[in-house]
Motif scaffolding. Sequence first.
Motif, PDB file in Angstrom:
ATOM      1  N   ASP A  99       0.833  -1.195   0.000  1.00  0.00           N
ATOM      2  CA  ASP A  99       0.000   0.000   0.000  1.00  0.00           C
ATOM      3  C   ASP A  99       0.869   1.247   0.000  1.00  0.00           C
ATOM      4  N   VAL A 100       0.393   2.241  -0.739  1.00  0.00           N
ATOM      5  CA  VAL A 100       1.078   3.525  -0.746  1.00  0.00           C
ATOM      6  C   VAL A 100       0.891   4.186   0.607  1.00  0.00           C
ATOM      7  N   LYS A 101       1.969   4.736   1.114  1.00  0.00           N
ATOM      8  CA  LYS A 101       1.838   5.447   2.369  1.00  0.00           C
ATOM      9  C   LYS A 101       2.418   6.850   2.222  1.00  0.00           C
ATOM     10  N   VAL A 102       1.576   7.821   2.521  1.00  0.00           N
ATOM     11  CA  VAL A 102       1.991   9.214   2.532  1.00  0.00           C
ATOM     12  C   VAL A 102       1.809   9.711   3.956  1.00  0.00           C
ATOM     13  N   THR A 103       2.882  10.195   4.536  1.00  0.00           N
ATOM     14  CA  THR A 103       2.799  10.665   5.918  1.00  0.00           C
ATOM     15  C   THR A 103       3.118  12.158   5.974  1.00  0.00           C
ATOM     16  N   GLN A 104       2.485  12.805   6.915  1.00  0.00           N
ATOM     17  CA  GLN A 104       2.715  14.220   7.150  1.00  0.00           C
ATOM     18  C   GLN A 104       3.182  14.398   8.577  1.00  0.00           C
ATOM     19  N   SER A 105       4.085  15.340   8.768  1.00  0.00           N
ATOM     20  CA  SER A 105       4.810  15.421  10.038  1.00  0.00           C
ATOM     21  C   SER A 105       3.926  15.721  11.234  1.00  0.00           C
ATOM     22  N   SER A 106       2.863  16.473  11.028  1.00  0.00           N
ATOM     23  CA  SER A 106       2.008  16.833  12.154  1.00  0.00           C
ATOM     24  C   SER A 106       0.552  16.711  11.744  1.00  0.00           C
ATOM     25  N   ARG A 107      -0.314  16.313  12.661  1.00  0.00           N
ATOM     26  CA  ARG A 107      -1.751  16.325  12.395  1.00  0.00           C
ATOM     27  C   ARG A 107      -2.354  17.684  12.725  1.00  0.00           C
ATOM     28  N   TYR A 108      -1.820  18.317  13.767  1.00  0.00           N
ATOM     29  CA  TYR A 108      -2.309  19.630  14.197  1.00  0.00           C
ATOM     30  C   TYR A 108      -1.119  20.533  14.515  1.00  0.00           C
ATOM     31  N   LEU A 109      -1.248  21.788  14.088  1.00  0.00           N
ATOM     32  CA  LEU A 109      -0.228  22.791  14.387  1.00  0.00           C
ATOM     33  C   LEU A 109      -0.911  24.097  14.730  1.00  0.00           C
ATOM     34  N   VAL A 110      -0.363  24.791  15.724  1.00  0.00           N
ATOM     35  CA  VAL A 110      -0.833  26.132  16.051  1.00  0.00           C
ATOM     36  C   VAL A 110       0.388  27.046  16.010  1.00  0.00           C
ATOM     37  N   LYS A 111       0.304  28.066  15.192  1.00  0.00           N
ATOM     38  CA  LYS A 111       1.415  29.001  15.038  1.00  0.00           C
ATOM     39  C   LYS A 111       0.910  30.434  15.187  1.00  0.00           C
ATOM     40  N   ARG A 112       1.853  31.331  15.381  1.00  0.00           N
ATOM     41  CA  ARG A 112       1.494  32.742  15.507  1.00  0.00           C
ATOM     42  C   ARG A 112       1.799  33.478  14.208  1.00  0.00           C
ATOM     43  N   THR A 113       1.063  34.536  13.985  1.00  0.00           N
ATOM     44  CA  THR A 113       1.267  35.384  12.812  1.00  0.00           C
ATOM     45  C   THR A 113       2.731  35.811  12.731  1.00  0.00           C
ATOM     46  N   GLY A 114       3.300  35.662  11.507  1.00  0.00           N
ATOM     47  CA  GLY A 114       4.678  36.052  11.288  1.00  0.00           C
ATOM     48  C   GLY A 114       5.693  34.943  11.462  1.00  0.00           C
ATOM     49  N   GLU A 115       5.282  33.838  12.062  1.00  0.00           N
ATOM     50  CA  GLU A 115       6.202  32.720  12.235  1.00  0.00           C
ATOM     51  C   GLU A 115       6.483  32.027  10.912  1.00  0.00           C
ATOM     52  N   LYS A 116       7.627  31.400  10.811  1.00  0.00           N
ATOM     53  CA  LYS A 116       7.956  30.569   9.656  1.00  0.00           C
ATOM     54  C   LYS A 116       7.507  29.141   9.984  1.00  0.00           C
ATOM     55  N   VAL A 117       6.780  28.552   9.064  1.00  0.00           N
ATOM     56  CA  VAL A 117       6.167  27.250   9.314  1.00  0.00           C
ATOM     57  C   VAL A 117       6.643  26.247   8.254  1.00  0.00           C
ATOM     58  N   PHE A 118       7.016  25.069   8.717  1.00  0.00           N
ATOM     59  CA  PHE A 118       7.429  23.997   7.818  1.00  0.00           C
ATOM     60  C   PHE A 118       6.439  22.832   7.953  1.00  0.00           C
ATOM     61  N   LEU A 119       5.906  22.403   6.835  1.00  0.00           N
ATOM     62  CA  LEU A 119       5.066  21.207   6.803  1.00  0.00           C
ATOM     63  C   LEU A 119       5.801  20.166   5.956  1.00  0.00           C
ATOM     64  N   GLU A 120       5.985  18.998   6.554  1.00  0.00           N
ATOM     65  CA  GLU A 120       6.769  17.962   5.891  1.00  0.00           C
ATOM     66  C   GLU A 120       5.868  16.831   5.410  1.00  0.00           C
ATOM     67  N   CYS A 121       6.257  16.284   4.278  1.00  0.00           N
ATOM     68  CA  CYS A 121       5.517  15.165   3.693  1.00  0.00           C
ATOM     69  C   CYS A 121       6.507  14.139   3.175  1.00  0.00           C
ATOM     70  N   VAL A 122       6.241  12.885   3.472  1.00  0.00           N
ATOM     71  CA  VAL A 122       7.103  11.798   3.021  1.00  0.00           C
ATOM     72  C   VAL A 122       6.241  10.697   2.413  1.00  0.00           C
ATOM     73  N   GLN A 123       6.679  10.186   1.260  1.00  0.00           N
ATOM     74  CA  GLN A 123       5.985   9.045   0.644  1.00  0.00           C
ATOM     75  C   GLN A 123       6.996   7.910   0.437  1.00  0.00           C
ATOM     76  N   ASP A 124       6.467   6.680   0.521  1.00  0.00           N
ATOM     77  CA  ASP A 124       7.360   5.521   0.514  1.00  0.00           C
ATOM     78  C   ASP A 124       7.227   4.657  -0.741  1.00  0.00           C
ATOM     79  N   MET A 125       6.623   5.217  -1.802  1.00  0.00           N
ATOM     80  CA  MET A 125       6.390   4.405  -2.996  1.00  0.00           C
ATOM     81  C   MET A 125       7.221   4.839  -4.184  1.00  0.00           C
ATOM     82  N   ASP A 126       8.261   5.612  -3.953  1.00  0.00           N
ATOM     83  CA  ASP A 126       9.152   6.015  -5.039  1.00  0.00           C
ATOM     84  C   ASP A 126       8.411   6.794  -6.128  1.00  0.00           C
ATOM     85  N   HIS A 127       7.404   7.543  -5.734  1.00  0.00           N
ATOM     86  CA  HIS A 127       6.641   8.345  -6.694  1.00  0.00           C
ATOM     87  C   HIS A 127       7.425   9.568  -7.125  1.00  0.00           C
ATOM     88  N   GLU A 128       7.307   9.885  -8.408  1.00  0.00           N
ATOM     89  CA  GLU A 128       7.999  11.064  -8.930  1.00  0.00           C
ATOM     90  C   GLU A 128       7.255  12.360  -8.569  1.00  0.00           C
TER      91      GLU A 128
END
Lengths: 111, 114
Positions: free
Chosen positions: B1-30
């Motif tokens: 099965d293809v698996k796509v994971t994201q680093s966080s389910r919930y995030l709370v940030k403040r205005t002006g902050e720099k935010v990183f959302l990460e995504c990883v897939q394990d099926m060698d998709h281009e």
Amino acid sequence: GESVGLHLPTLSVQEGDNSIINCAYSNSASDYFIWYKQESGKGPQFIIDIRSNMDKRQGQRVTVLLNKTVKHLSLQIAATQPGDSAVYFCAEGDSWGKLQFGAGTQVVVTP
Amino acid sequence: DVKVTQSSRYLVKRTGEKVFLECVQDMDHENMFWYRQDPGLGLRLIYFSYDVKMKEKGDIPEGYSVSREKKERFSLILESASTNQTSMYLCASSKQGANGDTQYFGPGTRLTVL
């Protein structure tokens, strides 16, 4: 730009009945179409797809019909179950793998 | 099965902050994609990538950037978060084919910007 739309935002279906979810698309050059199911708090889950050179495709309890003449797509769910309650999205794709999504239809299955 | 994971389910940030959302897939998709999902608006494409170090703007790229240093990882960056970026963010991946292919989605990250 091109758009993909749904006729009914909410569909209420009695358990055991068949469901039909409709979708209109406007880009006649789209290569394929996909139906996704999204349950609350989850990402969209692939249900079934159909290529533009087909007019019907069947899966387990689901059938997708494509009418290119009127640019219409439908998803039929047989014997709807409570677990089918979700938001259903149609999407049309181009040859580069980009998808354009409709706004979604909420399906509510009542006992 | 293809698996796509994201680093966080919930995030709370403040205005002006720099935010990183990460995504990883394990099926060698281009192909990898970032969408945001808002009530009544469906899924809107922010950025996508066809290969490592490649990126293309989607329909709503303003206020976002992306990074794809490795094939399996696609990051979405909010340089200076604003309240109108409060949304559900969904990552997807697909294999590359002549006629495109099904996109597989991660579980989503619900971001709240205060």
